[in-house]
Design a protein around this motif. Structure first.
Motif, PDB file in Angstrom:
ATOM      1  N   ALA A 106       0.871  -1.185   0.000  1.00 33.57           N
ATOM      2  CA  ALA A 106       0.000   0.000   0.000  1.00 33.57           C
ATOM      3  C   ALA A 106       0.901   1.225   0.000  1.00 33.57           C
ATOM      4  O   ALA A 106       1.869   1.289   0.766  1.00 33.57           O
ATOM      5  CB  ALA A 106      -0.913   0.007   1.219  1.00 33.57           C
ATOM      6  N   ASN A 129      -6.031   0.191  -7.472  1.00 35.45           N
ATOM      7  CA  ASN A 129      -5.708  -1.016  -6.710  1.00 35.45           C
ATOM      8  C   ASN A 129      -5.535  -2.162  -7.694  1.00 35.45           C
ATOM      9  O   ASN A 129      -6.444  -2.474  -8.469  1.00 35.45           O
ATOM     10  CB  ASN A 129      -6.823  -1.335  -5.714  1.00 35.45           C
ATOM     11  N   GLU A 189      -2.073  -1.434  -3.511  1.00 31.44           N
ATOM     12  CA  GLU A 189      -2.994  -0.306  -3.367  1.00 31.44           C
ATOM     13  C   GLU A 189      -2.200   0.988  -3.489  1.00 31.44           C
ATOM     14  O   GLU A 189      -1.280   1.222  -2.713  1.00 31.44           O
ATOM     15  CB  GLU A 189      -3.687  -0.358  -2.009  1.00 31.44           C
TER      16      GLU A 189
END
Length: 240
Positions: A72, A113, A127
């Motif tokens: 992420a 994503n 992400e």
């Protein structure tokens, strides 16, 4: 680009007896001109300490049979395509396997994503977003999940980078983080770029590999954004 980057690179090369080159901006990333005249794309994340340590856990089989990569990365602005390219190359680097298929969702402008599959069967979830408030520090976390063991580049249950020194003063809080005594004073992004250039100057044979990796990452990033826009799945010849 900070003009001091090449001065730091020159001093580093002189200290270790390595032929010097020159860092310059090229397209969407930095590059270095080698003494041979060849130009090589810089992939600073490949020499960043936290990712080098994660790679060691894979290479030494401390993590047994890595199966999933979960990344992420959220930034305050900046081109989403460049952020995706970085994360996609980092995923292939840590997985030690090329990406062979992907599917993405998001608005393809500030959020994307991406689910990927690697050639050796690993899977990954990346992400990425660029919609954080301008005052917000970047937030990222990179996690490797294995049959036996889990590793992350951040402290457990946090996505916020930790600083080395914290000062609580009457004028507010101040933090300091210096990760490289030889390049003291450079911002983190420029510091890792100088280290990446130095790595290529020490091992010019890496230039062809990094150029191919940069080209692949840019292609995959464009496909991920296209997938998010069209809900398309890409694999096979479209990826290779």
């Amino acid at each position: 680009m900070n003009k001091d980057m090449n001065e730091f690179l020159r001093k580093l090369c002189e200290k270790y007896g390595v032929p010097c080159g020159k860092i310059f901006p090229k397209d969407s990333r930095w590059a270095v001109e080698l003494p041979s005249g060849e130009c090589a794309a810089l992939l600073p994340h490949r020499v960043e300490r936290r990712f080098v340590e994660l790679k060691k856990l894979v290479d030494t089989a401390t993590l047994e049979e890595v199966s999933t990569l979960r990344f992420a990365n959220f930034q305050a602005g900046g081109p989403l395509k460049e952020l995706l390219a970085r994360e996609l190359d980092l995923a292939a680097f840590l997985a030690e396997s090329p990406i062979v298929s992907l599917f993405a969702t998001g608005d393809a402008a500030t959020v994307c994503n991406t689910i990927v599959r690697f050639q050796d069967g690993k899977s990954g979830c990346l992400e990425c977003g660029t919609a954080l408030p301008e005052s917000q520090k970047s937030m990222d976390r990179h996690e490797l999940i294995a049959r036996r063991g889990v590793a992350s580049d951040r402290a457990v249950d946090t996505q916020v980078p930790q600083d080395s020194i914290y000062l609580w003063t009457g004028n507010g809080n101040e933090t300091y983080t210096d990760t490289d005594l030889e390049l003291y004073g450079l911002p983190d992004e420029e510091l890792t770029a100088v280290r990446a250039a130095f790595a290529l100057l020490k091992q010019p044979a890496l230039a062809a590999e990094w150029n191919r990796a940069a080209e692949t990452a840019d292609k995959l990033s464009a496909l991920a954004l296209r997938s998010a826009e069209t809900s398309s799945f890409f694999s096979g010849k479209e990826i290779c």
